[in-house]
Write a protein that holds these residues in place. Structure first.
Motif, mmCIF file in Angstrom:
data_model
loop_
_atom_site.group_PDB
_atom_site.id
_atom_site.type_symbol
_atom_site.label_atom_id
_atom_site.label_comp_id
_atom_site.label_asym_id
_atom_site.label_seq_id
_atom_site.Cartn_x
_atom_site.Cartn_y
_atom_site.Cartn_z
ATOM 1 N N ASP A 1 0.810 -1.217 0.000
ATOM 2 C CA ASP A 1 0.000 0.000 0.000
ATOM 3 C C ASP A 1 0.842 1.266 0.000
ATOM 4 N N SER A 2 2.153 1.101 -0.008
ATOM 5 C CA SER A 2 3.021 2.293 0.094
ATOM 6 C C SER A 2 4.250 2.171 -0.795
ATOM 7 N N TYR A 3 5.291 1.503 -0.305
ATOM 8 C CA TYR A 3 6.566 1.505 -1.020
ATOM 9 C C TYR A 3 6.552 0.692 -2.312
ATOM 10 N N LEU A 4 5.539 -0.109 -2.526
ATOM 11 C CA LEU A 4 5.394 -0.833 -3.794
ATOM 12 C C LEU A 4 4.430 -0.151 -4.745
ATOM 13 N N ARG A 5 3.895 0.989 -4.363
ATOM 14 C CA ARG A 5 2.968 1.722 -5.227
ATOM 15 C C ARG A 5 3.746 2.625 -6.182
ATOM 16 N N GLY A 6 4.221 2.030 -7.262
ATOM 17 C CA GLY A 6 4.987 2.783 -8.236
ATOM 18 C C GLY A 6 4.218 3.935 -8.848
ATOM 19 N N ASP A 7 2.896 3.761 -9.002
ATOM 20 C CA ASP A 7 2.085 4.835 -9.588
ATOM 21 C C ASP A 7 2.084 6.075 -8.698
ATOM 22 N N GLN B 1 13.956 14.837 -11.213
ATOM 23 C CA GLN B 1 14.354 14.316 -12.522
ATOM 24 C C GLN B 1 14.701 12.831 -12.479
ATOM 25 N N ALA B 2 14.918 12.288 -11.272
ATOM 26 C CA ALA B 2 15.363 10.899 -11.167
ATOM 27 C C ALA B 2 14.762 10.244 -9.924
ATOM 28 N N ILE B 3 14.683 8.918 -9.983
ATOM 29 C CA ILE B 3 14.224 8.117 -8.845
ATOM 30 C C ILE B 3 15.302 7.087 -8.520
ATOM 31 N N HIS B 4 15.753 7.081 -7.267
ATOM 32 C CA HIS B 4 16.686 6.058 -6.784
ATOM 33 C C HIS B 4 15.870 5.033 -6.005
ATOM 34 N N PRO B 5 15.843 3.766 -6.462
ATOM 35 C CA PRO B 5 14.984 2.769 -5.801
ATOM 36 C C PRO B 5 15.607 2.096 -4.589
ATOM 37 N N GLY B 6 16.894 2.368 -4.299
ATOM 38 C CA GLY B 6 17.539 1.675 -3.184
ATOM 39 C C GLY B 6 17.659 0.202 -3.484
ATOM 40 N N TYR B 7 17.355 -0.663 -2.488
ATOM 41 C CA TYR B 7 17.285 -2.097 -2.747
ATOM 42 C C TYR B 7 15.999 -2.637 -2.142
ATOM 43 N N GLY B 8 15.519 -3.758 -2.676
ATOM 44 C CA GLY B 8 14.205 -4.244 -2.297
ATOM 45 C C GLY B 8 13.126 -3.409 -2.961
ATOM 46 N N PHE B 9 11.881 -3.622 -2.565
ATOM 47 C CA PHE B 9 10.737 -2.874 -3.088
ATOM 48 C C PHE B 9 10.760 -2.835 -4.620
ATOM 49 N N LEU B 10 10.934 -1.660 -5.223
ATOM 50 C CA LEU B 10 10.826 -1.505 -6.677
ATOM 51 C C LEU B 10 12.177 -1.545 -7.391
ATOM 52 N N SER B 11 13.234 -1.874 -6.685
ATOM 53 C CA SER B 11 14.577 -1.744 -7.260
ATOM 54 C C SER B 11 14.823 -2.684 -8.429
ATOM 55 N N GLU B 12 14.162 -3.825 -8.466
ATOM 56 C CA GLU B 12 14.349 -4.771 -9.564
ATOM 57 C C GLU B 12 13.034 -5.032 -10.291
ATOM 58 N N ASN B 13 12.221 -4.000 -10.368
ATOM 59 C CA ASN B 13 10.930 -4.087 -11.036
ATOM 60 C C ASN B 13 11.066 -3.470 -12.430
ATOM 61 N N ALA B 14 11.127 -4.340 -13.445
ATOM 62 C CA ALA B 14 11.340 -3.864 -14.810
ATOM 63 C C ALA B 14 10.190 -2.990 -15.289
ATOM 64 N N ASP B 15 8.969 -3.323 -14.895
ATOM 65 C CA ASP B 15 7.814 -2.518 -15.313
ATOM 66 C C ASP B 15 7.923 -1.096 -14.778
ATOM 67 N N PHE B 16 8.367 -0.969 -13.534
ATOM 68 C CA PHE B 16 8.526 0.364 -12.947
ATOM 69 C C PHE B 16 9.631 1.139 -13.658
ATOM 70 N N ALA B 17 10.725 0.461 -13.982
ATOM 71 C CA ALA B 17 11.813 1.129 -14.709
ATOM 72 C C ALA B 17 11.311 1.660 -16.057
ATOM 73 N N GLU B 18 10.499 0.853 -16.742
ATOM 74 C CA GLU B 18 9.947 1.283 -18.034
ATOM 75 C C GLU B 18 8.979 2.447 -17.852
ATOM 76 N N LEU B 19 8.209 2.404 -16.779
ATOM 77 C CA LEU B 19 7.251 3.469 -16.521
ATOM 78 C C LEU B 19 7.969 4.786 -16.255
ATOM 79 N N CYS B 20 9.077 4.732 -15.532
ATOM 80 C CA CYS B 20 9.888 5.938 -15.313
ATOM 81 C C CYS B 20 10.362 6.496 -16.651
ATOM 82 N N GLU B 21 10.886 5.612 -17.490
ATOM 83 C CA GLU B 21 11.389 6.020 -18.801
ATOM 84 C C GLU B 21 10.300 6.686 -19.631
#
Length: 703
Positions: free
Chosen positions: A81-87, A99-119
């Motif tokens: 309900d929070s840190y996984l809500r990429g939208d 201008q940029a998002i740093h995902p850290g590790y865990g959560f969205l850091s290895e989420n390819a869909d989120f990376a594409e959405l940022c792009e």
């Protein structure tokens, strides 16, 4: 944004276009929490980059929120309900102008869909391309890519047929023991070691269930399990200009629950030729997927120092600080530079690791109870001061709570020395300077582990803790020494003296009144009294005599008599004192924290606690509140499976329920043979620590 195109040579000598994206980053949003969010904020600020934090309802007053230039609420405590809500995170980034998002590790850091959405929204994702995340995130796909790139892999089954019977047949073909791994896995989630065919079905069911909850995917691979393996990983870094380097290797072999607790760089006992081979293999792995940014290629190494690709973590690792200390780099700074389109600050020939670094992860967990994680308040928290060779990475301060919703890591202690011996010596010394009160931690266990003779000798592997279980857990069960017992008794006396003085001063309003004295002074005799303390289950009975010079004669259990003197030289608050003590002529300095009914005592080379027994009328009230025999929740969590029903007969050791808490699955087992009277919770229900789960029928013995 300036777009340029470069060409790099792939393993198969084809030219592949790489789009170089240069974008000025003046504000970065950190899509994470805790120590990694604080870590990124610190470096970003040093580079003059503004920082934006996001937080859940559980993190409203947390350190990363206080450190950031801006902070935005994103939802309730559960990460879904929070840190996984990429939208939501992207909405905030657009709103605040990051201008940029740093995902850290865990959560969205290895989420390819989120990376594409940022792009797609013109926001830089500080990480590799989505294609690299996908290729390396699927273990079955990554193994084939690695084989094609000439990186050694372990024999296994990575096929599409996921029928249980097929996986079991493949396990038999490969030969037991085997390792079940979630295709989308990481961090030990969805991973099970299967020693024989009889264990396979239950292990597969459990691994699938954990993988589905962690990654929303239950596909498995089966691999040959290498016995007594080492876990050696390589930090790689690549930019958008075709440059790729490795920055030393790390040994992360010592683990519990397939998760690391001590990491070090470089890995002990490797020759320079092997270091070069494994580093070059890691770079080939990165180039094979057109990697950009920080990544870690993880290898399994057998007894003969042959290494095999295990997986690639397409993000910054928890243990990245040990690499920073031996290479004198800031990898977060490198991430920000590469993400903005710059070339790597150093090329391979410029990287010369020096010295040795070690990191210990300090967790809220109970090593004596299968490392069961805990949650609760950090009543007292003290760490060594940061220096050139000692570093603390944390996201909490005294008074914060370790939340049940997230990983229970409190801090990371990282040290550096000119060689491994000096680094480990510094690690043990610094661990003793870490004081935590309020919940169980693994501090004592880490100290014993880092000072274990076999660990010091470098004889490490992933089963190290199990192999040396008796010696590692021996000290946690040992009784207190005579000096420790006397120090504990003195601490209680000094607290009584302090409390009595404050109370009497408040009543009399006279700082110098002789009636405020709690020294036990008598004109014609020496005052004595009995004191009882508990060392675990062992009762310690003291006879304390108040001497005229302010010292004490303390007799323990009518046998040993000790001469003790001491005073409080400082106090942090009403329940934290710092004392100087002399026990039989030996000087001691200690800090003592009083919490609930326990005294926590920290000295220069040890820590221990004693319990002050509660009055009998209090314990009688507690006993009367216990209703019926059964099982209770070991910690706050959610019921994910109920395996019994009302009226069912169970045997000792039978699994009754499964609880998910702190990102882990826990079995609730029957303590004895019994008949289930009432199952109090069902699947999906939330439970609190120590809450009754199942009530048994009263046995005939109790009637």
């Amino acid at each position: 944004m300036i777009r340029l195109f470069y060409f790099i040579i792939h393993q198969n000598h084809l030219f592949i276009p790489i789009e170089v994206k240069r974008k000025k980053i003046s504000k970065v949003l950190i899509a994470n929490r805790g120590e990694i969010a604080c870590r990124v904020i610190k470096t970003a600020k040093s580079m003059g980059i503004k920082t934006v934090a996001v937080y859940s309802s559980a993190d409203q007053g947390s350190m990363h929120v206080e450190m950031a230039d801006e902070a935005y609420y994103i939802g309730e405590a559960p990460s879904r309900d929070s840190y996984l809500r990429g939208d939501k995170i992207l909405d905030i980034a657009n709103y605040c102008g990051a201008q940029a998002i740093h995902p850290g590790y865990g959560f969205l850091s290895e989420n390819a869909d989120f990376a594409e959405l940022c792009e797609s929204q013109g926001i830089v994702f500080i990480g590799p391309p989505a294609s690299a995340i996908r290729d390396m995130g699927l273990k079955s796909t990554s193994k084939q890519i690695m084989a094609d790139a000439g990186v050694p892999i372990i024999e296994g089954y990575h096929g599409e047929d996921q029928a249980d019977a097929k996986l079991k047949d493949e396990a038999s073909r490969i030969g037991y023991p085997v390792m079940l791994k979630a295709v989308c896995g990481g961090g030990g989630k969805g991973m099970r070691i299967v020693m024989n065919e009889g264990e396979f079905d239950q292990a597969l069911e459990s691994a699938r269930r954990e993988s589905l909850k962690s990654f929303n995917d239950d596909k498995m691979i089966v691999e040959k399990y290498i016995e007594e393996p080492r876990h050696v990983e390589v930090q790689v870094f690549a930019d958008q200009h075709g440059n790729a380097v490795y920055l030393s290797e790390r040994d992360c072999s010592v683990q519990r629950r397939h998760q690391k607790i001590i990491e070090e760089a470089p890995a002990p006992g490797l020759s320079e030729s092997i270091r070069h081979e494994i580093g070059a293999a890691a770079v080939r792995a990165a180039k094979a997927v057109n990697y950009v940014g920080a990544g870690t290629v993880e290898f399994i190494m057998d007894k003969h120092k042959k290494f095999f690709f295990m997986e690639m973590n397409t993000r910054l690792q928890v243990e990245h600080p040990v690499t920073e200390l031996v290479t004198n780099t800031d990898l977060v700074e490198w991430q920000l530079q590469v993400a903005s389109g710059k070339e790597l600050p150093l090329l391979q020939g410029d990287i010369e690791p020096y010295g040795h670094a070690a990191e210990a992860r300090i967790y809220a967990e109970d090593p004596n109870n299968n490392f069961l994680p805990g949650a609760g308040p950090l009543r007292h928290l003290k760490f060594p001061l940061n220096s050139d060779s000692v570093r603390i990475d944390t996201g909490v301060t005294q008074g914060d709570n370790v939340s049940v919703h997230y990983d229970p890591m409190i801090a990371k202690l990282i040290v550096w020395g000119e060689d491994r011996e000096s680094a480990l010596r510094k690690l043990v010394y610094s661990l003793n300077e870490c004081h935590v009160v309020g919940l169980n931690t693994n501090l004592r266990f880490l100290t014993d582990l880092a000072s274990h003779p076999e660990f010091i000798a470098g004889n490490v592997h992933t089963g190290f803790i199990q192999e040396h279980e008796n010696s590692l857990f021996e000290s946690t069960k040992s009784v207190l020494s005579c000096d420790q017992s006397a120090l504990a008794c003195l601490s209680l006396l000094l607290f009584e003296q302090k409390d009595g003085l404050l109370r009497d001063m408040f009543i009399s309003q006279d700082l110098y009144s002789p009636w405020n004295s709690t020294s036990g002074l008598r004109f014609n005799t020496l005052y004595s009294k009995s004191v009882t303390l508990m060392d675990g289950e062992s009762e310690m009975n003291f006879l304390v005599t108040y001497n005229r010079d302010g010292s004490y004669s303390i007799k323990l259990s009518d046998t040993l008599e000790m001469e003790v003197a001491g005073k409080i030289f400082d106090a942090e608050d009403d329940d934290t004192i710092f004392i100087n003590a002399v026990v039989n002529g030996v000087k001691h300095t200690a800090s003592v924290v009083r919490y609930n009914d326990c005294l926590h005592i920290f000295t220069a080379d040890d820590s221990f606690k004693v319990q002050v027994p509660l009055p009998k009328f209090v314990t009688m009230q507690q006993d009367s509140a216990i209703t019926g025999a059964g099982t209770v929740a070991p910690m706050t969590g959610a019921i994910i499976k109920v395996l019994v029903e009302n009226g069912q007969k169970v045997e000792a050791g039978d699994v009754l329920m499964l609880i998910e808490a702190m990102k882990m699955e826990h079995k609730i087992v029957s303590p004895r043979s019994a008949t289930v009277k009432t199952v109090l919770f069902q699947e999906g229900d939330s439970v609190e620590k120590d809450q009754s789960l199942i009530i048994f029928e009263e046995s005939e013995d109790n009637e």
